[in-house]
Write a protein that holds these residues in place. Structure first.
Motif, PDB file in Angstrom:
ATOM      1  N   PRO A  61       0.834  -1.212   0.000  1.00 53.01           N
ATOM      2  CA  PRO A  61       0.000   0.000   0.000  1.00 53.01           C
ATOM      3  C   PRO A  61       0.865   1.258   0.000  1.00 53.01           C
ATOM      4  N   ARG A  62       0.332   2.310  -0.535  1.00 53.68           N
ATOM      5  CA  ARG A  62       1.072   3.576  -0.553  1.00 53.68           C
ATOM      6  C   ARG A  62       0.996   4.230   0.822  1.00 53.68           C
ATOM      7  N   THR A  63       2.177   4.633   1.307  1.00 52.98           N
ATOM      8  CA  THR A  63       2.255   5.357   2.589  1.00 52.98           C
ATOM      9  C   THR A  63       2.868   6.734   2.435  1.00 52.98           C
ATOM     10  N   SER A  64       3.523   6.998   1.288  1.00 51.28           N
ATOM     11  CA  SER A  64       4.156   8.300   1.080  1.00 51.28           C
ATOM     12  C   SER A  64       3.091   9.360   0.825  1.00 51.28           C
ATOM     13  N   PRO A  65       3.297  10.586   1.280  1.00 45.05           N
ATOM     14  CA  PRO A  65       2.314  11.653   1.097  1.00 45.05           C
ATOM     15  C   PRO A  65       2.264  12.133  -0.350  1.00 45.05           C
ATOM     16  N   GLU A  66       1.194  12.834  -0.681  1.00 43.20           N
ATOM     17  CA  GLU A  66       1.041  13.421  -2.010  1.00 43.20           C
ATOM     18  C   GLU A  66       2.182  14.396  -2.279  1.00 43.20           C
ATOM     19  N   GLY A  67       2.663  14.386  -3.538  1.00 44.82           N
ATOM     20  CA  GLY A  67       3.754  15.260  -3.923  1.00 44.82           C
ATOM     21  C   GLY A  67       5.098  14.580  -3.860  1.00 44.82           C
ATOM     22  N   GLN A  68       5.198  13.407  -3.197  1.00 47.49           N
ATOM     23  CA  GLN A  68       6.430  12.635  -3.154  1.00 47.49           C
ATOM     24  C   GLN A  68       6.276  11.383  -4.014  1.00 47.49           C
ATOM     25  N   GLU A  69       7.425  10.785  -4.350  1.00 46.81           N
ATOM     26  CA  GLU A  69       7.397   9.582  -5.169  1.00 46.81           C
ATOM     27  C   GLU A  69       6.643   8.474  -4.432  1.00 46.81           C
ATOM     28  N   PRO A  70       5.677   7.809  -5.099  1.00 46.24           N
ATOM     29  CA  PRO A  70       4.903   6.767  -4.424  1.00 46.24           C
ATOM     30  C   PRO A  70       5.790   5.606  -3.985  1.00 46.24           C
ATOM     31  N   ASP A  71       5.425   4.983  -2.886  1.00 47.53           N
ATOM     32  CA  ASP A  71       6.131   3.794  -2.416  1.00 47.53           C
ATOM     33  C   ASP A  71       5.218   2.566  -2.435  1.00 47.53           C
ATOM     34  N   GLY A  72       4.069   2.684  -3.063  1.00 48.54           N
ATOM     35  CA  GLY A  72       3.113   1.592  -3.164  1.00 48.54           C
ATOM     36  C   GLY A  72       1.906   2.045  -3.968  1.00 48.54           C
ATOM     37  N   VAL A  73       0.860   1.255  -3.937  1.00 44.69           N
ATOM     38  CA  VAL A  73      -0.318   1.542  -4.751  1.00 44.69           C
ATOM     39  C   VAL A  73      -1.457   2.047  -3.873  1.00 44.69           C
ATOM     40  N   THR A  74      -2.277   2.900  -4.456  1.00 43.09           N
ATOM     41  CA  THR A  74      -3.524   3.290  -3.805  1.00 43.09           C
ATOM     42  C   THR A  74      -4.527   2.149  -3.953  1.00 43.09           C
ATOM     43  N   GLU A  75      -5.584   2.172  -3.183  1.00 42.32           N
ATOM     44  CA  GLU A  75      -6.595   1.120  -3.291  1.00 42.32           C
ATOM     45  C   GLU A  75      -7.287   1.167  -4.650  1.00 42.32           C
ATOM     46  N   GLN A  76      -7.413   2.355  -5.217  1.00 44.18           N
ATOM     47  CA  GLN A  76      -8.003   2.468  -6.546  1.00 44.18           C
ATOM     48  C   GLN A  76      -7.126   1.810  -7.603  1.00 44.18           C
ATOM     49  N   LEU A  77      -5.815   2.025  -7.507  1.00 48.38           N
ATOM     50  CA  LEU A  77      -4.901   1.397  -8.455  1.00 48.38           C
ATOM     51  C   LEU A  77      -4.852  -0.109  -8.240  1.00 48.38           C
ATOM     52  N   ARG A  78      -4.906  -0.554  -6.993  1.00 48.73           N
ATOM     53  CA  ARG A  78      -4.909  -1.995  -6.716  1.00 48.73           C
ATOM     54  C   ARG A  78      -6.122  -2.664  -7.379  1.00 48.73           C
ATOM     55  N   ALA A  79      -7.292  -2.009  -7.287  1.00 48.84           N
ATOM     56  CA  ALA A  79      -8.497  -2.561  -7.911  1.00 48.84           C
ATOM     57  C   ALA A  79      -8.356  -2.612  -9.426  1.00 48.84           C
ATOM     58  N   GLU A  80      -7.729  -1.586 -10.014  1.00 51.02           N
ATOM     59  CA  GLU A  80      -7.530  -1.572 -11.460  1.00 51.02           C
ATOM     60  C   GLU A  80      -6.571  -2.681 -11.891  1.00 51.02           C
ATOM     61  N   VAL A  81      -5.512  -2.913 -11.140  1.00 47.02           N
ATOM     62  CA  VAL A  81      -4.578  -4.001 -11.450  1.00 47.02           C
ATOM     63  C   VAL A  81      -5.301  -5.338 -11.410  1.00 47.02           C
ATOM     64  N   ALA A  82      -6.134  -5.545 -10.390  1.00 49.90           N
ATOM     65  CA  ALA A  82      -6.886  -6.799 -10.279  1.00 49.90           C
ATOM     66  C   ALA A  82      -7.823  -6.982 -11.470  1.00 49.90           C
ATOM     67  N   ARG A  83      -8.491  -5.905 -11.902  1.00 47.21           N
ATOM     68  CA  ARG A  83      -9.379  -5.998 -13.060  1.00 47.21           C
ATOM     69  C   ARG A  83      -8.609  -6.356 -14.315  1.00 47.21           C
ATOM     70  N   GLN A  84      -7.459  -5.725 -14.520  1.00 48.36           N
ATOM     71  CA  GLN A  84      -6.663  -6.007 -15.717  1.00 48.36           C
ATOM     72  C   GLN A  84      -6.131  -7.436 -15.703  1.00 48.36           C
ATOM     73  N   ARG A  85      -5.755  -7.938 -14.547  1.00 47.72           N
ATOM     74  CA  ARG A  85      -5.291  -9.322 -14.464  1.00 47.72           C
ATOM     75  C   ARG A  85      -6.427 -10.300 -14.777  1.00 47.72           C
ATOM     76  N   SER A  86      -7.612 -10.009 -14.295  1.00 46.15           N
ATOM     77  CA  SER A  86      -8.767 -10.870 -14.581  1.00 46.15           C
ATOM     78  C   SER A  86      -9.082 -10.866 -16.074  1.00 46.15           C
ATOM     79  N   ARG A  87      -9.045  -9.679 -16.681  1.00 40.85           N
ATOM     80  CA  ARG A  87      -9.301  -9.592 -18.125  1.00 40.85           C
ATOM     81  C   ARG A  87      -8.247 -10.344 -18.922  1.00 40.85           C
TER      82      ARG A  87
END
Length: 638
Positions: free
Chosen positions: A343-369
Motif C-alpha cells: 500500500p502507498r504510505t508516502s504523502p502526495e507530492g512525493q514519489e509513491p512507495d506503493g499503490v492506492t486502493e483504486q490502483l490496486r483494484a484496477e490491477v486486479a481488473r486487468q489481471r482478470s481480463r
C-alpha cells in the motif's frame, strides 16, 4: 556502429516513428517497400524498425474484407490441425475435411447468389410481369449471380500477383513459388511463404466448382419451370447436409490436438469449430439478405424456399451466444487479485512507495481480463456447439414426412423470429463493415479489429483462395532479408519484437541455419506465441517448434528473452508456465525507482514512473527489464 537493434511492431496499423520512441521528424526512412518501410533513429542509427502495419490497415477496401470472413475462417481452420508428431492419418483426414469444407462453402455461396438473383429476383419478382419477362429475368439473374464468384476470382488473382509472388533474394532460400506443399511442411521450410503455383491451382479448382454449381442450377431451372419457385432450396439442403457431415467427421478426427505445452488448455476440435463458424456466418447472413429481398419484393411466404429452413436457428444462435458471452465474461471477472502489492504510505507530492486502493483494484481488473482473454479461443468452439444444436432442433421441428423425401424439410412461415432475422442477420454484416471502417479513426477499436485480422491473415491461402490475402507473404521474407543483411554486416543483431511482431519474427527466424541464429538475440514482449498461437496452431507454434528455436538461439552468442505482464491480455510466457529462464515477468505497475538504472544518454525512451499506472500490453520499451536485456546483448558483442 556496434550491435543494431531491429524492432518490429505489433497490431494496430503503422506506428511510424513511435515504434522507435521518437517523434516523426527524428526518424529517417532508410528503405521503402510496398506498404512497408524500414526506419531508424536520426540520432542513433543502431536502432531501426520494420514497419509492416500498412499491409493490413491501409487498404481502402478493408471494410469489405468482412464479406470474405467465412472463406478466411475456413482457410485458418486448415492450419489449426494436430501436431506433426501425432498420427499422420489424422493429419491427412483433417486437411481433407477442411478442403472439402472449403469446396462446399464455395458451392453454397454460389447457390445463394443463384437463389437471390435467378429465383427471387429473376424468376419470381420480374417473372410476375409475364412469361417473356420471366425468361429475361432468369437470364439477367444468372448474369447478376455470376458476378459474385467472378469478383471473388478477380480479387484473389489480383492480390496474389501483388502480394504473394515473392521476389527471390528477400529471404534465406530460393523463393520461386513453384514447389508443392510438403506433407509436414512447417515454418522451418524456406518455401513456407512461397507456394504461388499451389494457390493458382486452388483458384482453378474453385472456379470449376462454381461453373459446375451454375450448371446444376440451370438443370434445376429447366426441370422446375412453371412451378411457384425454382426449388433451389432442395439443392442447398443437400449441400448443407454434406457440410454438417464433413464438420462432424473433422471434429471426431481432431478432437484432442497434441503439441501444446503440458498443462496448457485450449479449444477442442478447433478446425471443425472454425468451419462451423464460417458456415453459420455465410448461410446466416445470406439467408437474412434472402428473406429481406423476399419481403421487399413482396414475395408471399408460401413461396419461401427450403433454403430458409434454418432462419430461426441463426437468430437463436446469435442470442444464445451473446448471452453465453456475457455469462462467460462475468464468471471470469474478479478471479484475480493484487493483494501482494504494497500500500502507498508516502504523502502526495512525493514519489509513491506503493499503490492506492483504486490502483490496486484496477490491477486486479486487468489481471482478470488478461486471464479471460487467454482463454478466448474457446469461444469459437462454444459458438459452433450452439449453432449445431440449434440447427438440429430447427430441422427436427420442420420435418414433415407426409410427402416426397425432398419436401420433408418445410420452409419457415412468417413470424416474430423471421421478422427479427430480416433485420438482425443482414445487420450483423453491415455492422461489422461499419466497425472495421470506424477502426481507421478510432485507435482503441483499431487495435481490437487489427488483432483479429492480423491473426486470420497470417496464414497463406492453402485451403481457400477467396480468403483475405495474407500480409505475411511479403512481410516475413522482407524481415528475413533485413535480419540476414544486418547479421552479415555487423556480426550480430538484436531482434526486438512486440506482440504480433514476435510471431512474424519467429516465422522469419525459424528457417534460418544455426550459424545465422547463433548471431541473433531475440527480445520478445507482449507475445501471443504461446497464449494464442500455441493454443490454436500447435503444429506450427507448439512445444516442439518453440523449444527448437529457443535451443538454437540460446546455444549461440545471443539468446532469447521474453517479457510479459500478468495484466497483458495478449502476451504471456513463451514456454508455457513461465518457469523458463527465457520468460521474465515484468511488474505492473512498475515498482523499481528509475534512479537505480541510469539510462544511455542517447536513449529517448524514459523509464516508467513507479506505482503510478497499469501498462498492460503497451510500453514494454520503458521497462528496466527491457533496457537490461538490450544492454546485456550489446555488451556481449556476439
Amino acid at each position: 556502429m556496434g550491435i543494431r537493434e531491429l524492432r518490429i511492431h505489433g497490431v494496430g496499423g503503422s506506428p511510424g516513428a513511435a515504434m522507435l520512441g521518437v517523434a516523426h521528424e527524428d526518424a529517417v526512412v532508410i528503405q521503402q517497400g510496398r506498404r512497408t518501410q524500414v526506419i531508424a533513429r536520426a540520432q542513433d542509427r543502431r536502432v531501426e524498425g520494420y514497419d509492416w502495419g500498412r499491409l493490413t490497415t491501409d487498404s481502402p477496401l478493408q471494410p469489405l474484407w468482412v464479406l470474405l470472413l467465412p472463406f478466411t475462417l475456413v482457410n485458418v481452420a486448415g492450419w489449426a490441425h494436430d501436431s506433426f508428431s501425432g498420427s499422420r492419418l489424422r493429419l491427412r483426414a483433417t486437411r481433407l475435411g477442411v478442403h472439402l469444407s472449403a469446396g462446399l462453402l464455395t458451392v453454397s455461396y454460389t447457390l445463394w447468389a443463384a437463389i437471390l438473383g435467378v429465383d427471387y429476383l429473376g424468376y419470381q419478382a420480374i417473372g410476375r410481369l409475364g412469361e417473356g419477362a420471366k425468361v429475361l429475368g432468369v437470364v439477367l439473374g444468372f448474369l447478376v449471380a455470376a458476378t459474385v464468384p467472378a469478383l471473388l476470382m478477380i480479387i484473389a488473382n489480383v492480390t496474389r500477383r501483388r502480394y504473394e509472388q515473392v521476389e527471390s533474394g528477400h529471404g534465406v532460400g530460393t523463393r520461386d513459388g513453384q514447389a508443392r506443399w510438403a506433407p509436414e511442411e512447417d515454418l522451418s521450410s524456406d518455401q513456407f511463404f512461397a507456394h504461388d503455383r499451389s494457390l493458382q491451382k486452388l483458384l482453378i479448382l474453385h472456379g470449376s466448382l462454381t461453373v459446375l454449381t451454375f450448371a446444376a442450377v440451370a438443370v434445376v431451372v429447366s426441370t422446375r419451370w412453371g412451378e411457384p419457385n425454382l426449388g433451389l432450396g432442395r439443392v442447398f439442403l443437400m449441400v448443407g447436409f454434406l457440410q454438417v457431415v464433413v464438420i462432424a467427421a473433422v471434429a471426431i478426427t481432431c478432437w484432442n490436438p497434441s503439441g501444446r505445452f503440458p498443462g496448457q488448455s485450449g479449444p477442442r476440435a478447433l478446425p471443425a469449430a472454425a468451419v462451423t463458424l464460417a458456415v453459420a456466418l455465410s448461410n446466416g447472413v445470406c439467408a437474412g439478405f434472402a428473406l429481406l429481398v423476399a419481403q421487399l419484393t413482396g414475395l408471399p411466404w408460401d413461396r419461401w424456399g427450403q433454403e430458409l429452413a434454418l432462419i430461426e436457428s441463426f437468430v437463436i444462435t446469435v442470442v444464445l451466444w451473446a448471452a453465453g458471452l456475457a455469462v462467460w465474461a462475468v464468471r471470469r471477472r474478479g478471479r484475480a487479485n493484487a493483494d501482494e502489492l504494497p500500500p502507498r504510505t508516502s504523502p502526495e507530492g512525493q514519489e509513491p512507495d506503493g499503490v492506492t486502493e483504486q490502483l490496486r483494484a484496477e490491477v486486479a481488473r486487468q489481471r482478470s481480463r488478461a486471464q479471460a482473454a487467454h482463454q478466448a479461443p474457446q469461444l469459437v468452439s462454444i459458438f459452433a456447439g450452439l449453432f449445431l444444436l440449434s440447427a438440429v432442433v430447427s430441422l427436427v421441428m420442420r420435418i414433415d414426412i407426409g410427402g416426397p423425401v425432398l419436401e420433408w424439410i418445410q420452409p419457415p412461415q412468417r413470424g416474430v423470429l423471421s421478422l427479427v432475422a430480416t433485420v438482425l442477420l443482414p445487420g450483423i454484416a453491415l455492422a461489422a463493415i461499419l466497425v472495421v471502417w470506424q477502426s481507421s479513426i478510432n485507435l482503441t477499436l483499431r487495435r481490437i479489429v487489427a488483432t483479429l485480422w492480423d491473426v486470420l491473415t497470417f496464414w497463406p491461402r492453402r485451403y481457400h483462395p477467396f480468403a483475405v490475402r495474407p500480409f505475411t507473404e511479403r512481410a516475413v521474407p522482407e524481415f528475413q532479408g533485413l535480419i540476414t543483411d544486418r547479421v552479415r554486416r555487423d556480426g550480430g543483431l538484436i531482434v526486438s519484437a512486440h506482440s504480433q511482431g514476435s510471431v512474424l519474427a519467429t516465422a522469419a527466424l525459424a528457417p534460418m541455419r544455426a550459424a545465422m541464429l547463433q548471431r541473433c538475440a531475440l527480445l520478445t514482449y507482449g507475445s501471443p506465441i504461446t497464449t494464442l498461437y500455441g493454443q490454436a496452431f500447435p503444429a506450427y507454434f507448439g512445444q516442439h517448434q518453440v523449444q527448437e528455436l529457443g535451443t538454437q538461439l540460446v546455444a549461440g552468442s545471443g539468446g532469447w528473452t521474453n517479457l510479459y505482464r500478468l495484466t497483458d491480455a495478449i502476451g504471456g510466457p513463451i514456454f508455457g508456465d513461465g518457469t523458463s529462464e527465457v520468460d521474465v515477468e515484468v511488474p505492473d505497475p512498475a515498482g523499481t525507482a528509475s534512479s537505480s538504472f541510469p539510462l544511455d544518454p542517447k536513449d529517448p525512451e524514459p523509464l516508467r514512473p513507479v506505482w503510478s499506472d497499469v501498462a498492460g500490453h503497451q510500453d514494454y520499451q520503458h521497462e528496466i527489464a527491457y533496457k537490461c536485456a538490450v544492454r546485456k546483448y550489446r555488451q556481449s558483442g556476439f
